[in-house]
Design a protein around this motif. Structure first.
Motif, PDB file in Angstrom:
ATOM      1  N   VAL A 179       0.863  -1.186   0.000  1.00  0.00           N
ATOM      2  CA  VAL A 179       0.000   0.000   0.000  1.00  0.00           C
ATOM      3  C   VAL A 179       0.895   1.229   0.000  1.00  0.00           C
ATOM      4  N   PHE A 180       0.610   2.156  -0.883  1.00  0.00           N
ATOM      5  CA  PHE A 180       1.464   3.322  -1.061  1.00  0.00           C
ATOM      6  C   PHE A 180       1.454   4.193   0.196  1.00  0.00           C
ATOM      7  N   ALA A 181       2.641   4.574   0.649  1.00  0.00           N
ATOM      8  CA  ALA A 181       2.767   5.416   1.838  1.00  0.00           C
ATOM      9  C   ALA A 181       2.614   6.892   1.460  1.00  0.00           C
ATOM     10  N   PRO A 182       1.923   7.694   2.259  1.00  0.00           N
ATOM     11  CA  PRO A 182       1.724   9.121   1.935  1.00  0.00           C
ATOM     12  C   PRO A 182       2.959   9.947   2.261  1.00  0.00           C
ATOM     13  N   VAL A 183       4.064   9.650   1.568  1.00  0.00           N
ATOM     14  CA  VAL A 183       5.324  10.342   1.839  1.00  0.00           C
ATOM     15  C   VAL A 183       5.370  11.720   1.190  1.00  0.00           C
ATOM     16  N   ARG A 184       4.564  11.951   0.168  1.00  0.00           N
ATOM     17  CA  ARG A 184       4.474  13.273  -0.448  1.00  0.00           C
ATOM     18  C   ARG A 184       3.300  14.001   0.175  1.00  0.00           C
ATOM     19  N   SER A 185       3.567  14.798   1.187  1.00  0.00           N
ATOM     20  CA  SER A 185       2.477  15.367   1.992  1.00  0.00           C
ATOM     21  C   SER A 185       1.906  16.652   1.416  1.00  0.00           C
ATOM     22  N   GLU A 186       2.524  17.194   0.325  1.00  0.00           N
ATOM     23  CA  GLU A 186       2.024  18.478  -0.154  1.00  0.00           C
ATOM     24  C   GLU A 186       0.576  18.395  -0.641  1.00  0.00           C
ATOM     25  N   TYR A 187       0.186  17.254  -1.228  1.00  0.00           N
ATOM     26  CA  TYR A 187      -1.200  17.162  -1.714  1.00  0.00           C
ATOM     27  C   TYR A 187      -2.175  17.122  -0.544  1.00  0.00           C
ATOM     28  N   LEU A 188      -1.728  16.611   0.600  1.00  0.00           N
ATOM     29  CA  LEU A 188      -2.581  16.605   1.784  1.00  0.00           C
ATOM     30  C   LEU A 188      -2.691  18.010   2.378  1.00  0.00           C
ATOM     31  N   ASP A 189      -1.630  18.815   2.225  1.00  0.00           N
ATOM     32  CA  ASP A 189      -1.725  20.210   2.651  1.00  0.00           C
ATOM     33  C   ASP A 189      -2.765  20.957   1.820  1.00  0.00           C
ATOM     34  N   LEU A 190      -2.809  20.666   0.512  1.00  0.00           N
ATOM     35  CA  LEU A 190      -3.846  21.267  -0.338  1.00  0.00           C
ATOM     36  C   LEU A 190      -5.234  20.887   0.156  1.00  0.00           C
ATOM     37  N   LEU A 191      -5.398  19.612   0.460  1.00  0.00           N
ATOM     38  CA  LEU A 191      -6.700  19.117   0.911  1.00  0.00           C
ATOM     39  C   LEU A 191      -7.093  19.743   2.243  1.00  0.00           C
ATOM     40  N   ALA A 192      -6.141  19.908   3.143  1.00  0.00           N
ATOM     41  CA  ALA A 192      -6.436  20.478   4.453  1.00  0.00           C
ATOM     42  C   ALA A 192      -6.778  21.959   4.366  1.00  0.00           C
ATOM     43  N   ALA A 193      -6.196  22.664   3.376  1.00  0.00           N
ATOM     44  CA  ALA A 193      -6.393  24.112   3.277  1.00  0.00           C
ATOM     45  C   ALA A 193      -7.604  24.493   2.447  1.00  0.00           C
ATOM     46  N   ALA A 194      -8.098  23.594   1.596  1.00  0.00           N
ATOM     47  CA  ALA A 194      -9.213  23.931   0.702  1.00  0.00           C
ATOM     48  C   ALA A 194     -10.483  24.212   1.495  1.00  0.00           C
ATOM     49  N   ALA A 195     -11.192  25.269   1.116  1.00  0.00           N
ATOM     50  CA  ALA A 195     -12.444  25.621   1.796  1.00  0.00           C
ATOM     51  C   ALA A 195     -13.507  24.584   1.472  1.00  0.00           C
ATOM     52  N   LEU A 196     -14.165  24.067   2.485  1.00  0.00           N
ATOM     53  CA  LEU A 196     -15.244  23.104   2.272  1.00  0.00           C
ATOM     54  C   LEU A 196     -16.439  23.790   1.620  1.00  0.00           C
ATOM     55  N   PRO A 197     -17.208  23.055   0.813  1.00  0.00           N
ATOM     56  CA  PRO A 197     -18.407  23.647   0.212  1.00  0.00           C
ATOM     57  C   PRO A 197     -19.367  24.150   1.290  1.00  0.00           C
ATOM     58  N   ALA A 198     -20.166  25.135   0.925  1.00  0.00           N
ATOM     59  CA  ALA A 198     -21.190  25.656   1.835  1.00  0.00           C
ATOM     60  C   ALA A 198     -22.559  25.267   1.304  1.00  0.00           C
ATOM     61  N   PRO A 199     -23.462  24.805   2.185  1.00  0.00           N
ATOM     62  CA  PRO A 199     -23.259  24.565   3.608  1.00  0.00           C
ATOM     63  C   PRO A 199     -22.275  23.418   3.843  1.00  0.00           C
ATOM     64  N   PRO A 200     -21.720  23.285   5.060  1.00  0.00           N
ATOM     65  CA  PRO A 200     -20.726  22.246   5.323  1.00  0.00           C
ATOM     66  C   PRO A 200     -21.240  20.868   4.919  1.00  0.00           C
ATOM     67  N   PRO A 201     -20.439  20.114   4.177  1.00  0.00           N
ATOM     68  CA  PRO A 201     -20.891  18.791   3.713  1.00  0.00           C
ATOM     69  C   PRO A 201     -21.153  17.843   4.872  1.00  0.00           C
ATOM     70  N   GLN A 202     -22.213  17.071   4.729  1.00  0.00           N
ATOM     71  CA  GLN A 202     -22.565  16.071   5.734  1.00  0.00           C
ATOM     72  C   GLN A 202     -22.152  14.673   5.314  1.00  0.00           C
ATOM     73  N   SER A 203     -21.716  14.523   4.067  1.00  0.00           N
ATOM     74  CA  SER A 203     -21.296  13.212   3.575  1.00  0.00           C
ATOM     75  C   SER A 203     -20.185  13.393   2.550  1.00  0.00           C
ATOM     76  N   ALA A 204     -19.327  12.380   2.468  1.00  0.00           N
ATOM     77  CA  ALA A 204     -18.217  12.432   1.514  1.00  0.00           C
ATOM     78  C   ALA A 204     -17.838  11.031   1.083  1.00  0.00           C
TER      79      ALA A 204
END
Length: 379
Positions: A179-204
């Motif tokens: 299983v691929f290890a998340p060693v390239r963390s920059e894409y996770l920084d993008l995901l953490a910083a992106a504004a969630l849709p409004a209203p806040p999502p209840q499912s994903a």
């Protein structure tokens, strides 16, 4: 499957064959020991003969390193053009071919093992725990396996024990073998910083969850109901393990599915393999996407799996564009054809060491690479 060879007394011998990568058993096998030189070993391997090592374990590792150096020298001598003289696409394909040939040769140095994953060589380490994690229960009969594959198993076991620090999570992810290890963390920084849709999502939905890191990050961001999917049994087990370790498993359902689960969600996230191409191993499948199947499948199915007002987040590197494997126009065409529109796009530069390694044959493409989070919605 078995391997067969003739010992020094002329007796026919046989061992069961074990390969986590499901590689076929070698057809020609020669038993060798500490008397075998690196030149002789390289010559036999180049002629398609696998070598069953019967000497000292540490000498086998040194032999593998010596053969690796000979492969590199041979490749440099045989290159008709220097890498700098090739177009990016040609350079990429030459590097892939060289890596495949190197893996094939190095994978033919074999070790004899007894039941219980006991390597039947002098000074051999205890590999039982690592092998059980990768292969499952030990065969009940003596068997052989590739030293190169075993070293990969041992390395993966250390990754699992230590875990990989993910700054966006403030925690560690423990990748399982294959299983691929998340060693390239920059894409996770993008995901953490992106504004969630409004209203806040209840499912994903987390499509192709792998280690479960994206599902965990979505849960940490407060989305109460998440479905994480994958086709790989190893990935499903890995995701469940990590989500439990992180204390977010109650809100995440991990399901076996080819891309989408049943139903719709407010937010659908996918981080497909970034390069079109054939995957040669389980880890390759996290990097190479044959005919862009997963990428196009995600786009084609997204509209039907979004709730009204929902968003799809595509995390994708543009390395394929710099290598001439896929154009930006082609990607935008697939988005439009799937009945989607682009709401926005954020990107980040890579931070991994290869991006600044000037001796890497693909340095120009890696230095120009950007990873983007595409926000998509129904057109």
């Amino acid at each position: 499957m078995t391997i067969s060879w003739t010992d020094e007394q002329g007796h026919s011998r046989q061992l069961a064959w074990l390969s986590a990568a499901q590689q076929a058993a070698p057809q020609r096998v020669l038993a060798v020991d500490d008397r075998c030189t690196a030149d002789a070993a390289y010559r036999e391997l180049s002629q398609g003969t696998a070598l069953l090592w019967q000497g000292d374990y540490h000498n086998a590792r040194q032999l593998l390193q010596a053969i690796t150096r000979r492969i590199a020298r041979s490749a440099a001598k045989g290159a008709r053009k220097p890498a700098a003289a090739l177009a990016p696409t040609e350079r990429f394909h030459r590097e892939r071919l060289a890596r495949a040939q190197r893996a094939r040769l190095l994978g033919q140095l074999l070790l004899p093992c007894e039941p219980g994953y006991h390597i039947a060589l002098r000074r051999a380490p205890d590999v039982q725990a690592a092998c059980e994690a990768a292969y499952g229960p030990s065969p009940a009969v003596p068997f052989a396996l590739s030293l190169r594959e075993l070293l990969g198993v041992l390395g993966a076991w250390q990754w699992f024990l230590r875990g990989v620090e993910v700054p966006a999570l403030g925690a560690r992810i423990h990748p399982h073998y294959g299983v691929f290890a998340p060693v390239r963390s920059e894409y996770l920084d993008l995901l953490a910083a992106a504004a969630l849709p409004a209203p806040p999502p209840q499912s994903a939905f987390d499509i192709g969850t792998g280690s479960g890191v994206i599902a965990a990050l979505l849960a940490r961001r407060g989305i109460p109901r998440i479905v994480a999917t994958d086709l790989s049994p190893a990935a499903l087990a890995c995701a469940r393990d990590n989500l439990t370790r992180l204390g977010v498993s109650a809100g995440v359902s991990v399901e076996e599915a080819d891309l989408y689960p049943e139903g719709r969600a407010d937010l659908v996230v996918c981080n497909p393999p970034w390069l079109p191409g054939r995957a040669a191993s389980a880890l390759d499948a996290a990097v190479y996407d044959p005919d862009s199947r997963m990428l196009r499948g995600f786009l084609d199915g997204l509209r039907a799996h979004l709730n009204p007002g929902g968003e799809g987040w595509l995390i994708l590197s543009d390395l394929a564009e710099h290598l001439g494997l896929r154009s930006r126009e082609e990607l935008l065409g697939w988005i439009s054809k799937a009945g989607l529109r682009v709401l926005g796009r954020s990107e980040i530069a890579p931070r991994h060491p290869r991006a600044s390694a000037v001796d890497d044959p693909l340095h120009e493409a890696r230095a120009a690479e950007r990873t983007a989070l595409w926000r998509l919605a129904a057109a």
